[in-house]
Design a protein around this motif. Sequence first.
Motif, mmCIF file in Angstrom:
data_model
loop_
_atom_site.group_PDB
_atom_site.id
_atom_site.type_symbol
_atom_site.label_atom_id
_atom_site.label_comp_id
_atom_site.label_asym_id
_atom_site.label_seq_id
_atom_site.Cartn_x
_atom_site.Cartn_y
_atom_site.Cartn_z
ATOM 1 N N GLU A 685 0.854 -1.193 0.000
ATOM 2 C CA GLU A 685 0.000 0.000 0.000
ATOM 3 C C GLU A 685 0.886 1.238 0.000
ATOM 4 O OE1 GLU A 685 -2.902 0.032 3.119
ATOM 5 O OE2 GLU A 685 -3.214 -2.145 3.001
ATOM 6 N N THR A 687 0.497 5.594 0.654
ATOM 7 C CA THR A 687 -0.418 6.644 1.115
ATOM 8 C C THR A 687 -0.033 7.965 0.463
ATOM 9 O OG1 THR A 687 -0.699 5.540 3.235
ATOM 10 C CG2 THR A 687 -1.331 7.874 3.114
ATOM 11 N N SER A 713 -8.674 1.571 -2.529
ATOM 12 C CA SER A 713 -8.051 1.884 -1.234
ATOM 13 C C SER A 713 -7.534 0.615 -0.576
ATOM 14 C CB SER A 713 -9.061 2.578 -0.303
ATOM 15 O OG SER A 713 -10.164 1.706 -0.067
ATOM 16 N N ASN A 715 -5.868 -0.750 3.439
ATOM 17 C CA ASN A 715 -6.425 -1.020 4.762
ATOM 18 C C ASN A 715 -6.802 0.239 5.536
ATOM 19 O OD1 ASN A 715 -6.221 -3.837 4.574
ATOM 20 N ND2 ASN A 715 -4.010 -3.736 5.054
ATOM 21 N N THR A 716 -6.397 1.414 5.016
ATOM 22 C CA THR A 716 -6.708 2.677 5.700
ATOM 23 C C THR A 716 -7.699 3.458 4.870
ATOM 24 O OG1 THR A 716 -4.490 2.761 6.682
ATOM 25 C CG2 THR A 716 -5.766 4.830 6.629
ATOM 26 N N SER A 719 -10.545 10.091 5.784
ATOM 27 C CA SER A 719 -11.358 10.874 6.711
ATOM 28 C C SER A 719 -11.146 12.348 6.407
ATOM 29 C CB SER A 719 -10.975 10.567 8.173
ATOM 30 O OG SER A 719 -9.648 10.974 8.457
ATOM 31 N N ALA A 749 -12.026 1.917 3.661
ATOM 32 C CA ALA A 749 -10.903 1.012 3.416
ATOM 33 C C ALA A 749 -11.320 -0.124 2.492
ATOM 34 C CB ALA A 749 -10.392 0.449 4.757
ATOM 35 N N THR A 786 -7.128 13.016 6.155
ATOM 36 C CA THR A 786 -6.379 11.758 6.026
ATOM 37 C C THR A 786 -6.752 11.095 4.699
ATOM 38 O OG1 THR A 786 -6.452 11.436 8.426
ATOM 39 C CG2 THR A 786 -5.882 9.509 7.063
ATOM 40 N N PRO A 788 -6.839 8.124 1.912
ATOM 41 C CA PRO A 788 -6.781 6.678 2.098
ATOM 42 C C PRO A 788 -5.446 6.127 1.562
ATOM 43 C CG PRO A 788 -8.046 7.177 0.164
ATOM 44 C CD PRO A 788 -7.690 8.510 0.796
ATOM 45 N N SER A 789 -5.042 5.004 2.149
ATOM 46 C CA SER A 789 -3.930 4.287 1.499
ATOM 47 C C SER A 789 -4.450 3.673 0.201
ATOM 48 C CB SER A 789 -3.386 3.194 2.423
ATOM 49 O OG SER A 789 -4.390 2.222 2.704
#
Length: 841
Positions: A685, A687, A713, A715-716, A719, A749, A786, A788-789
């Motif tokens: 991943e 970011t 995306s 696992n993250t 936001s 995610a 934030t 997303p990854s």
Amino acid sequence: MSDSRLNDHSADDQITSGLSVPAGWSVSSFTATRLSGFTFVELFVTRTGADIAESPAGSGNLAGDPTMCTLPDGWEPPRPVNCTWGNGSADGEATIVTSGAVQLRSISGSAGIATGTNVRITALWPSENGGLVPPTDSSDVTSYAEASLFWVTGAAGDGVSNDGPAIQAALDAAHAAGGGMVVIPAGGTYGVNTFLRVYDDTVIWAYGATIKAIANTGVLRNFDGAETFAGYSGHSHITILGGTWDGNAYNGVDGTVTAETNIMNFVHAKDITVRDARLMNTSTAHALEFNAVDGGRALNCDFYGFEDNSGDSSRGFSEAIQIDISHTGSSSIGDFDDTPAKNITIDNCRFGSSSRCGPYGRAVGSHTIAAGVVYENIRITDITIEETLQEGIYGYSWRRAKIVDNIIQATGDSGILLTLPNPATTATSPDTASITGNLVEGAGNDSGIRVISYAAYKYPGVEIADNLITDVTGNGIHVEHCDAPRIADNTVETTSSTGIYAHYSDGAIVTGNRGKALGSNGINVAGSVGASVTDNTVDTTSSNFGIFVGQGADAATNSTDAYVAGNRVIAAASAGIRLSTNATDCVVCNNRVRKGGGATANGISLAASATGARLLGNDFSGNSWSAATAMSVSTAAPITGPGGMQALPGSNLVDTDVNPAHALEAAFRPSGRYETCSRLRVGTESTPSSGWLYLVPIWLPKGKVVSNIGFISGNTGASGLTNHWFTLHDLNRVALARTADATTAAWAASTAKELAIAQTTAGAASSYTTLYAGYFYLGVMIAGTTPPSLLAEGRLIAGAATAPGLGATNSGQTTPPTVTAGAFTAAAFSGAAILAYGYVN
């Protein structure tokens, strides 16, 4: 004469040099011919020295028998030969002695041979025994009688008088002597009012002579009307050398012959040769007929002019040379024992129209047969057919036929047709036909070359190779109901229909052929099992397909187990290769299909019933096709790669695979989707930083319609998003299209985010169509608290992303840029790159 050397031509030769002359003479021309055991010389010399006078004056004698010239070594007569000389106004006697010296002995009138006079001599003598005299006798001869040489005398030669009795007298004398050579003097036109009859062991020497029908009959045959023969027991060992044999056909006024008659007719015989002859103006039947003949030969002959005097135009099939059988109605004499002609050779002959009559129905052929009988060992080589009403060559139940190196033009139907009667009514078993090296041009209402049999008997041993076929109204090559025919290395150009058609012919081998400008399918395999179509080139079809495998014309007999490999197809009207209805268990591999400026819709297309296909290693690239377009498989679900793979394109190369991924990776890619990297290699991943535009390279074909751009995306999840949008750029980072701004929409995610195109360089639009094949960039910009990854293949360290490459470009981004008319170009790469997984569809 039994198996005489006279007819085997083993010592035949001709020279035009080597004649020597003494002082006072010069050579103008010289020809010496050794043919069929006889030597024929033509001398033309000029007196350059002082005048040669009579001695004594008025005696007609040339004192000392002066030598005019000497023949080359090896061309001397076995005994002195008396002959005549002439200069156009005077003539005399000469002798050719055994040394080869030509000595002048006498002169007519009270004249001499003045300087500048041209002197000509023509002489003929037997140069080997040849069986004309008993083998215990010397082969040297001192008289015409011993030589069995019979000159036609007493003939007017004016083309009007009936000279038949004079010629027949010489033929009868040869017959009474047990054989011989009948010489018809050159320069005359000899009218005959009924057939001349030639008998066993006879040679007719007719160079320079014309023999012409002046009643309503043919000219020459080897039988009397009251005779009958069985098998090959008729009058045999006959040779015709030279001459124009005029059937004199037309309308009864301009030509006297209107009956259905042959010019020459040989029946129930062995060893018949017609050489260097010209047969012309045939009425309704044939110029030359070999009926129940074993060993018939037509060599270096011309056949010109045919008139159909049947009254109902029903003789349009008549052959110039008929290869016939002694069947009831086929001849004017019996036995009608169904003895076929065999061992027939037609070589270096020409066929066409005369100045008065049109072309023959066919040049060479047969049209009668009996159950269980075939014509064996038919060889037709180096002939030229200028025009025919129907087929050029019509082989009817021919076994072991060779049709080689012929030129066939302007035929009404097929150039070459081999066939047989329906086995249900007349069972025959022809086999082994070699049709090679022919030029067929301008064939009419059928095919250039055609071999046709029946379901009840598959014609075996057919080879059609190295032919050039062009300008055909129909198919180039057509085989039907043949057993494993081989069609190889032919060139077929400009047809109204299919280039090569293998119909109901199991095991057909179609290889190395070249087809161009074809009216229908380039190659059509229909109703055939186990056909092999390999290494052919098809360039341009005006309808249908490059290569077609499907049902027979009965819509019931299927093609199965076809092997289609290594072919090159350019500019087919529809698909390059088509597996049609019920074409099952076929292998299509290593072929190359190109549009080539044409309108080819697919590389290969499959009918829904074309099951069990294996499509492997084919090259469909360079056509701006997606895998689904390059391989239109309907619901047939072919195998496309290792391990029974059925995804497209599998091991085949299409535009997405110019820099192809592994076949397994290609198999996992959804149909129609283009990706920045293989989903099988997405193992990390990355970011992105907020407000930065990142460019990730992707390969796209020309003509690809991009409607959506997506990223996934990791696992993250995101936001506090304020903006996020995606872009498409060319290789110079110029923006081509962008999506709408998804602003604050959630992006959880492990979720695919797919946005639709909203603007292109042309303005507001829902899709963009690529203008070249090559690499592009997908842009991803996410702004918020934030981001997303993103699923990625990996990550590059800072400073490693240099153009052309990938990485972060513009910072501080919020709302999408305007991309119309190239209004936005991403900045040079800087900062860390992300190898994000992105895609278009």
